[in-house]
Design an enzyme around this catalytic site. Sequence first.
Site, PDB file in Angstrom:
ATOM      1  CG  ASP A   1      40.696  -3.601  -0.812  1.00 36.29           C
ATOM      2  OD1 ASP A   1      41.732  -4.254  -0.663  1.00 36.29           O
ATOM      3  OD2 ASP A   1      40.404  -2.632  -0.077  1.00 36.29           O
TER       4      ASP A   1
ATOM      5  CB  THR B   1      43.291  -3.406   2.734  1.00 35.11           C
ATOM      6  OG1 THR B   1      43.447  -3.712   1.354  1.00 35.11           O
ATOM      7  CG2 THR B   1      41.875  -2.914   2.978  1.00 35.11           C
TER       8      THR B   1
HETATM    9 MG    MG Z   1      44.936  -6.571  -1.120  1.00 31.88          MG
END
Ligand code: MG
Length: 308
Positions: free
Chosen positions: A51, A122
């Site tokens: 990320d 995620t």
């Molecule tokens: Mg995200």
Amino acid sequence: MSSTSNVLMRLVASSYAVAEKAATITRNVMSSGDLGIVEKTGANDLQTAADRLVQKSICTSLARTFPQITLIGEEDLPTEEVEEALIETAQYDEILKYTCPQQYSHIKEEELVVWVDPLDGTKEYTEGLLDHVTILIGIAYKGKAIAGVINQPYYNYQAGDKAVLGRTIWGVLGVGAFGFELKEVPAGTHIVTTTRSHSSKLVNDCIAAVNPGKVIRVGGAGNKIIQLIEGQASAYVFASPGCKKWDTCAPEAILHAVGGKLTDIHGNAFEYHKDVKHMNSAGVLAALRNFDYYSSRVPDSVKQALVP
Ligand code: MG
Ligand code: AMP
Ligand code: MG
């Protein structure tokens, strides 16, 4: 060709190339074996090294080529020097062969707002549900999602060595959406796609009211829109706060480019200007076809519980 193309098509062409680099970064972090997981608001709201690196890559790359655009990324990151190896300034020239719709041909760079979800899904990435993961770059003009790129870094990852790993889907309102084959769920079949890790009573009450033949619970807003445009699901129903503007901007633009509709649970259009509230407090409702049917099934009790 590129110098004469207008800024919107050049930005989409750059976003495509930048998203492919982001996919490589995402796969490299996974194969390094060190995901660097950080809990943001809790165990169901994670950030990994992918990320962080991908957001740096996308935002620095696009800012270098388009210094006047407004970029809004999901992750809150310290300002620091970004290594050159993370930067992509190439563009995917194929996109420049398409004519920009007349209503967007005079857009100025500073009028564009780009919403970046460096990794959508995620939680699923950390759990090895790799094909749920997407990279989302959404482009807004005058508060409206008008173009987007969705990269799926692990598309085909279980399809054997000969299959090409990963793909990039892109779309512009008035041009169409590309990089996949448009398919519809057979008429009269109701298949709902929804969250797997952010369920609640309200989420499930709303799904029950649609009376679907099947419910698919998968991660990621990008992934769920891919299911709608590839005929795996007929509606995306998420009666809960939790999704943010970076989750919906690119998916909305691509769905709208092929005639679908994505709104909050009340049927209100989302706004994507730079000062808008990030949270989609009143949930998400989307369909490629028959949006009005799904909208009509949302119970008043659900609507009353979700204030925009
Ligand atoms: Mg995200
Ligand atoms: P999901 O369908 O649960 O994968 O959610 C789609 C997107 O919205 C993902 O980026 C999630 O992280 C985000 N999201 C949805 N609900 C929540 C929540 N309760 N907390 C944090 N993020 C959420
Ligand atoms: Mg997301």
